[in-house]
Scaffold this motif. Structure first.
Motif, short mmCIF file in Angstrom:
data_model
loop_
_atom_site.label_atom_id
_atom_site.label_comp_id
_atom_site.label_asym_id
_atom_site.label_seq_id
_atom_site.Cartn_x
_atom_site.Cartn_y
_atom_site.Cartn_z
N ALA A 78 -37.06 40.30 -55.13
CA ALA A 78 -37.14 41.71 -55.55
C ALA A 78 -37.61 42.60 -54.40
O ALA A 78 -37.46 43.83 -54.47
CB ALA A 78 -38.09 41.84 -56.74
N HIS A 79 -38.16 41.99 -53.36
CA HIS A 79 -38.61 42.74 -52.18
C HIS A 79 -37.67 42.52 -51.00
O HIS A 79 -38.05 42.75 -49.85
CB HIS A 79 -40.05 42.35 -51.83
N GLY A 80 -36.47 42.04 -51.29
CA GLY A 80 -35.45 41.93 -50.26
C GLY A 80 -35.46 40.67 -49.43
O GLY A 80 -34.74 40.59 -48.44
N HIS A 81 -36.27 39.69 -49.81
CA HIS A 81 -36.32 38.45 -49.04
C HIS A 81 -35.30 37.45 -49.55
O HIS A 81 -34.90 37.47 -50.71
CB HIS A 81 -37.72 37.83 -49.12
N ARG A 82 -34.91 36.55 -48.65
CA ARG A 82 -34.11 35.39 -49.05
C ARG A 82 -34.96 34.15 -48.84
O ARG A 82 -35.94 34.17 -48.08
CB ARG A 82 -32.82 35.30 -48.24
N GLY A 83 -34.61 33.08 -49.50
CA GLY A 83 -35.43 31.88 -49.44
C GLY A 83 -34.86 30.82 -48.53
O GLY A 83 -33.64 30.62 -48.47
N VAL A 84 -35.75 30.12 -47.83
CA VAL A 84 -35.42 28.88 -47.12
C VAL A 84 -36.33 27.81 -47.71
O VAL A 84 -37.53 27.79 -47.42
CB VAL A 84 -35.62 28.99 -45.60
N ILE A 85 -35.77 26.99 -48.58
CA ILE A 85 -36.55 25.98 -49.29
C ILE A 85 -36.55 24.70 -48.47
O ILE A 85 -35.51 24.08 -48.27
CB ILE A 85 -35.96 25.72 -50.69
N VAL A 86 -37.71 24.31 -47.98
CA VAL A 86 -37.83 23.14 -47.11
C VAL A 86 -38.15 21.93 -47.99
O VAL A 86 -39.29 21.64 -48.32
CB VAL A 86 -38.91 23.35 -46.04
N SER A 87 -37.07 21.25 -48.40
CA SER A 87 -37.20 20.09 -49.28
C SER A 87 -35.84 19.43 -49.45
O SER A 87 -34.80 20.11 -49.40
CB SER A 87 -37.71 20.51 -50.66
N ALA A 88 -35.84 18.13 -49.68
CA ALA A 88 -34.60 17.41 -49.97
C ALA A 88 -34.39 17.26 -51.48
O ALA A 88 -33.37 16.70 -51.90
CB ALA A 88 -34.64 16.03 -49.32
N ASP A 89 -35.33 17.73 -52.29
CA ASP A 89 -35.30 17.52 -53.74
C ASP A 89 -34.13 18.26 -54.37
O ASP A 89 -34.02 19.48 -54.27
CB ASP A 89 -36.63 18.02 -54.33
N LYS A 90 -33.26 17.51 -55.06
CA LYS A 90 -32.08 18.14 -55.67
C LYS A 90 -32.46 19.12 -56.77
O LYS A 90 -31.71 20.06 -57.05
CB LYS A 90 -31.13 17.08 -56.23
N ASP A 91 -33.61 18.93 -57.44
CA ASP A 91 -34.03 19.86 -58.50
C ASP A 91 -34.10 21.29 -57.97
O ASP A 91 -33.75 22.24 -58.67
CB ASP A 91 -35.41 19.46 -59.03
N LEU A 92 -34.56 21.44 -56.73
CA LEU A 92 -34.75 22.76 -56.15
C LEU A 92 -33.44 23.47 -55.83
O LEU A 92 -33.43 24.68 -55.62
CB LEU A 92 -35.62 22.67 -54.91
N SER A 93 -32.33 22.73 -55.82
CA SER A 93 -31.04 23.35 -55.55
C SER A 93 -30.65 24.36 -56.62
O SER A 93 -29.84 25.26 -56.36
CB SER A 93 -29.94 22.28 -55.43
N GLN A 94 -31.23 24.24 -57.83
CA GLN A 94 -30.92 25.20 -58.89
C GLN A 94 -31.39 26.60 -58.55
O GLN A 94 -30.92 27.59 -59.13
CB GLN A 94 -31.52 24.76 -60.21
N LEU A 95 -32.28 26.73 -57.57
CA LEU A 95 -32.82 28.04 -57.20
C LEU A 95 -31.93 28.80 -56.23
O LEU A 95 -32.11 30.00 -56.04
CB LEU A 95 -34.20 27.87 -56.55
N LEU A 96 -30.98 28.12 -55.61
CA LEU A 96 -30.22 28.73 -54.53
C LEU A 96 -29.31 29.85 -55.03
O LEU A 96 -28.49 29.64 -55.93
CB LEU A 96 -29.39 27.68 -53.80
N ASP A 97 -29.46 31.00 -54.42
CA ASP A 97 -28.60 32.14 -54.68
C ASP A 97 -27.74 32.35 -53.44
O ASP A 97 -27.78 31.57 -52.49
CB ASP A 97 -29.47 33.36 -54.99
N LEU A 98 -27.01 33.43 -53.42
CA LEU A 98 -25.99 33.65 -52.41
C LEU A 98 -26.49 33.50 -50.98
O LEU A 98 -25.83 32.89 -50.14
CB LEU A 98 -25.37 35.04 -52.61
N HIS A 99 -27.67 34.03 -50.67
CA HIS A 99 -28.15 34.05 -49.29
C HIS A 99 -29.30 33.08 -49.02
O HIS A 99 -29.88 33.09 -47.94
CB HIS A 99 -28.57 35.47 -48.91
N ASP A 100 -29.63 32.25 -50.00
CA ASP A 100 -30.71 31.28 -49.83
C ASP A 100 -30.18 30.03 -49.13
O ASP A 100 -28.98 29.75 -49.10
CB ASP A 100 -31.31 30.89 -51.18
N GLU A 101 -31.13 29.23 -48.63
CA GLU A 101 -30.81 27.94 -48.01
C GLU A 101 -31.78 26.89 -48.50
O GLU A 101 -32.92 27.19 -48.84
CB GLU A 101 -30.96 28.01 -46.49
N GLN A 102 -31.32 25.66 -48.52
CA GLN A 102 -32.20 24.52 -48.69
C GLN A 102 -32.10 23.68 -47.42
O GLN A 102 -31.02 23.54 -46.83
CB GLN A 102 -31.83 23.70 -49.92
N TRP A 103 -33.22 23.13 -47.01
CA TRP A 103 -33.30 22.45 -45.72
C TRP A 103 -33.96 21.09 -45.90
O TRP A 103 -35.15 21.00 -46.20
CB TRP A 103 -34.09 23.31 -44.74
#
Length: 312
Positions: free
Chosen positions: A135-160
């Motif tokens: 809501a404040h204009g940030h995108r996420g870089v989720i540092v984890s291999a956990d597949k559960d967290l993939s549900q959070l990914l939106d257009l500009h987010d990344e999982q690492w």
């Protein structure tokens, strides 16, 4: 609650969200049991976690970062919904619990925002932080291999997956798991998750779950149109329909268990999680207590923006 697109764009400042417990456990199992603190107690997990954290900070130099720890080992709200949730996991030994506390203290001393709560898991803390930061204009870089967290990914987010050096966005989830990012919780509701002791629907495996969600789009649509399932062209379609009818309520419960919450309390650091100033005294005390070597001490001070003076 599922992830929704916020105001973040590809050019938005990234918020790094670290699934700390994953890397503490990985260090606990992979680092040799030769490290001891000033009292002679094991510190292999702390040493391994410190190396991971330093490499992340040195490579990325994040301005916005939160490090989430699991404290809800048997007190999570999911245990109220389903007492057997994660009941297959043995309790953490006292030596590891002590090291978790040191890892949290180290992250805090470096000026990183530490997230932990007795009723919410690290996944929920990460999801809530990302939801608010978007809501404040940030995108996420989720540092984890956990597949559960993939549900959070939106257009500009990344999982690492830091250990394997692999990064992917929402578009890359299907190649990894056979379903879209927005379908991960529904997918786990159907095929279950042995790691978290989520049973899913008996007899529905990963491939069948992916086929069903590929056709119907969501668990809700699937359950509303169960009568169509026997006519789908995959082996065992009729049996799958019967299992879904019999275990409908269990599937819905499993989706509750697999869905990451956006309601976890985040504390005063919300919503943008700016990295704070380091605590020089705390870093010095931890270096002494944990008996870090001169190279690790130098790296810690450099990562904290502090001058390091080797002891004579």
């Amino acid at each position: 609650m599922s992830a929704v697109q916020g105001t973040a764009t590809a050019a938005a400042v990234p918020l790094y969200l670290v699934d700390a417990s994953l890397y503490v456990f990985r260090a606990w199992h992979s680092m040799p049991d030769e490290f001891r603190d000033a009292d002679g107690r094991p510190t292999n997990a702390v040493h391994g976690f410190a190396r991971f954290l330093l490499e992340l900070l040195e490579r990325e130099r994040p301005r916005h970062i939160a490090v989430a720890f699991d404290e809800a080992l048997d007190s999570c709200f999911r245990n109220t919904l389903y007492p057997a949730y994660k009941a297959n996991r043995p309790p953490a030994p006292e030596e590891l619990k002590r090291q978790f506390a040191h890892c949290k203290a180290l992250a805090a001393a470096l000026g990183l925002n530490v997230l932990a709560h007795v009723e919410y898991e690290a996944d929920d803390l990460i999801g809530s932080a990302l939801h608010h930061a978007r809501a404040h204009g940030h995108r996420g870089v989720i540092v984890s291999a956990d597949k559960d967290l993939s549900q959070l990914l939106d257009l500009h987010d990344e999982q690492w997956d830091f250990a394997r050096g692999q990064r992917w966005g929402a578009a890359g989830v299907k190649a990894r798991h056979g379903v879209e990012a927005r379908q991960i919780a529904d997918y786990l509701a159907l095929c279950g998750d042995a790691i978290d002791n989520i049973p899913g629907v008996p007899g529905i495996g990963a491939k069948t779950a992916a086929v069903l969600l590929g056709h119907f789009g969501s668990l809700d649509a699937l359950l509303a149109r169960i009568d169509e399932v026997p006519f789908l062209r995959f082996r065992g379609a009729a049996q799958a329909a019967a299992r879904l009818r019999l275990h409908r309520e269990q599937a819905l419960l499993c989706r509750q268990l697999a869905t990451i919450s956006f309601d976890a309390p985040l504390g005063v650091a919300a919503p943008v999680f700016v990295r704070g100033g380091a605590d020089a005294a705390a870093i010095a005390a931890l270096c002494e207590q944990l008996r870090f070597g001169p190279l690790t001490r130098r790296r810690l001070h450099a990562a904290a923006g502090l001058e390091y003076t080797p002891q004579a």
